[in-house]
Design an enzyme around this catalytic site. Structure first.
Site, PDB file in Angstrom:
ATOM      1  N   HIS A  17      10.908 -12.209  26.966  1.00  0.00           N
ATOM      2  CA  HIS A  17       9.633 -11.913  27.012  1.00  0.00           C
ATOM      3  C   HIS A  17       9.121 -11.485  25.553  1.00  0.00           C
ATOM      4  CE1 HIS A  17       7.421  -9.121  30.383  1.00  0.00           C
ATOM      5  NE2 HIS A  17       6.852  -9.439  28.956  1.00  0.00           N
ATOM      6  N   ASP A  68       7.373  -6.518  36.102  1.00  0.00           N
ATOM      7  CA  ASP A  68       8.499  -6.524  35.167  1.00  0.00           C
ATOM      8  C   ASP A  68       9.209  -4.842  36.042  1.00  0.00           C
ATOM      9  OD1 ASP A  68      10.436  -6.367  33.050  1.00  0.00           O
ATOM     10  OD2 ASP A  68       8.958  -7.062  31.683  1.00  0.00           O
ATOM     11  N   HIS A 126      11.289  -3.685  33.609  1.00  0.00           N
ATOM     12  CA  HIS A 126      10.794  -2.913  32.554  1.00  0.00           C
ATOM     13  C   HIS A 126       9.115  -2.375  32.230  1.00  0.00           C
ATOM     14  CE1 HIS A 126      14.273  -4.788  32.619  1.00  0.00           C
ATOM     15  NE2 HIS A 126      15.282  -3.406  31.748  1.00  0.00           N
ATOM     16  N   ASP A 161       9.151  -2.021  28.729  1.00  0.00           N
ATOM     17  CA  ASP A 161       8.147  -3.301  27.526  1.00  0.00           C
ATOM     18  C   ASP A 161       7.633  -2.553  26.518  1.00  0.00           C
ATOM     19  OD1 ASP A 161      10.345  -4.744  28.512  1.00  0.00           O
ATOM     20  OD2 ASP A 161       9.031  -6.780  28.785  1.00  0.00           O
ATOM     21  N   HIS A 200      12.435  -7.955  23.212  1.00  0.00           N
ATOM     22  CA  HIS A 200      11.867  -8.341  24.069  1.00  0.00           C
ATOM     23  C   HIS A 200      11.956  -6.957  24.578  1.00  0.00           C
ATOM     24  CE1 HIS A 200      15.499  -8.240  26.821  1.00  0.00           C
ATOM     25  NE2 HIS A 200      16.105  -7.669  25.776  1.00  0.00           N
ATOM     26  N   ASP A 256       7.707 -11.163  34.428  1.00  0.00           N
ATOM     27  CA  ASP A 256       9.219 -11.362  33.773  1.00  0.00           C
ATOM     28  C   ASP A 256      10.007 -11.402  34.925  1.00  0.00           C
ATOM     29  OD1 ASP A 256      11.925 -10.390  33.475  1.00  0.00           O
ATOM     30  OD2 ASP A 256      10.847  -9.581  31.984  1.00  0.00           O
ATOM     31  N   ASP A 311      12.489 -10.685  36.007  1.00  0.00           N
ATOM     32  CA  ASP A 311      13.774  -9.580  36.287  1.00  0.00           C
ATOM     33  C   ASP A 311      13.677  -8.116  36.734  1.00  0.00           C
ATOM     34  OD1 ASP A 311      12.650  -7.364  34.172  1.00  0.00           O
ATOM     35  OD2 ASP A 311      14.103  -8.154  33.139  1.00  0.00           O
ATOM     36  N   GLU A 351      11.882 -14.842  30.701  1.00  0.00           N
ATOM     37  CA  GLU A 351      13.737 -14.332  30.676  1.00  0.00           C
ATOM     38  C   GLU A 351      14.079 -15.302  31.697  1.00  0.00           C
ATOM     39  OE1 GLU A 351      14.686 -12.179  28.770  1.00  0.00           O
ATOM     40  OE2 GLU A 351      13.165 -11.014  28.563  1.00  0.00           O
TER      41      GLU A 351
END
Length: 296
Positions: free
Chosen positions: A96, A119, A121, A123, A136, A223, A225, A268
């Site tokens: 990412h 996402d 996360h 980030d 990332h 992303d 994830d 990712e």
């Protein structure tokens, strides 16, 4: 539409995500989009430099800073050129950290770029708040102009996006420093709690209305994830309890109906951690929905 792959694995420590663009192509992205009557220009992959010592953090707690910055500049130039040529940029990752370059290339073409950060996360880390030094986990912060100047000034300008023009969807793993920044900057976040409580339809309706009122273009940074690991196992930092495959298709379909998205990246995808290229296939299926595939 122009596709560019970014085989970047330098923004984190787990190898294999550099094969993400190949996995996505193998899963049939070009054929899928051509079936939707898009004229696809696949520009191939940008070249990623190799750092001298992959496993050693720099003194600034930023892993592979120089190599990531160089790749980001190359990607920013490529994406900027795609937009200048009147085409839609679709970027395939890679980790990412590539979003630093993507947003640097996109944002200069808009007065008020919006960003949907799909996402697990935020980030939103910096060298000071990051537990790992992995870049990332920093691209959204860097794009806000927060962090190391080498990252915040990619493309020769800063910031790329305003905090009020960001919507994070699917968050369920936020570091303490990220939580502070979200509150401080007033960033709109729909965690899994909100998605479970409100339903994806309401989350996307609110997101679309919110960004439509304040932006002149919207970048989707997805992303894999963000999805639950059951549906997308081939990611470097899986977090259980994520967005479902069906909810994700609904989100993409609603974005397509709203004609909101002006650039996108899917990141990712790590084929080494995957099960028979399942995650890349999920990415391609979501692109199908984002670009107009219908069930009937």
């Amino acid at each position: 539409m122009s596709i560019v792959g970014v085989p970047m694995d330098l923004g984190q420590a787990r190898r294999g995500v550099d094969m993400g663009p190949s996995g996505i192509r193998y899963a049939g992205v070009v054929e899928r989009l051509e079936e939707l009557n898009y004229e696809i220009d696949d520009l191939g992959d940008i070249q990623i430099g190799r750092p001298e010592r992959l496993s050693v953090k720099s003194v600034d707690n930023l892993r592979n800073l120089k190599a990531v910055a160089e790749a980001s500049e190359t990607l920013a130039n490529t994406v900027g050129e795609i937009i200048s040529n009147g085409r839609f940029p679709l970027v395939l990752g890679g980790d990412h950290s590539i979003a630093i370059g993507t947003l640097a290339g996109v944002s200069k073409h808009y007065e008020n770029l919006g960003v949907i950060w799909y996402d697990a996360h935020g980030d939103l880390n910096t060298a000071e708040t990051s537990p790992s030094g992995n870049i990332h986990g920093m691209p959204l912060a860097a794009s806000l102009g927060i962090g190391h100047p080498t990252l915040t000034n990619i493309g020769g300008y800063c910031p790329k996006v305003k905090p009020e023009n960001i919507v994070i969807i699917g968050a369920r793993s936020l570091d303490d420093g990220e939580k502070v920044l979200i509150k401080e900057k007033g960033i709109k976040v729909y965690t899994m709690h909100e998605i479970d409580r409100m339903g994806m339809t309401a989350v996307m309706e609110e997101t679309i209305k919110y960004l439509s009122e304040r932006t002149d273009g919207v970048h989707l940074s997805l992303d894999l994830d963000g999805l639950d690991p059951h549906d997308a196992p081939g990611v470097g930092t899986p977090v259980i309890g994520g967005i479902s495959y069906r909810e994700s298709h609904l989100a993409m379909e609603m974005l397509e109906e709203a004609k909101l998205i002006t650039s996108a990246e899917f990141v990712e995808v790590n084929p080494i951690l995957d099960d028979k290229n399942k995650t890349a296939s999920v990415a391609v299926a979501l692109m199908g929905s984002l670009f107009g595939e219908k069930l009937k």
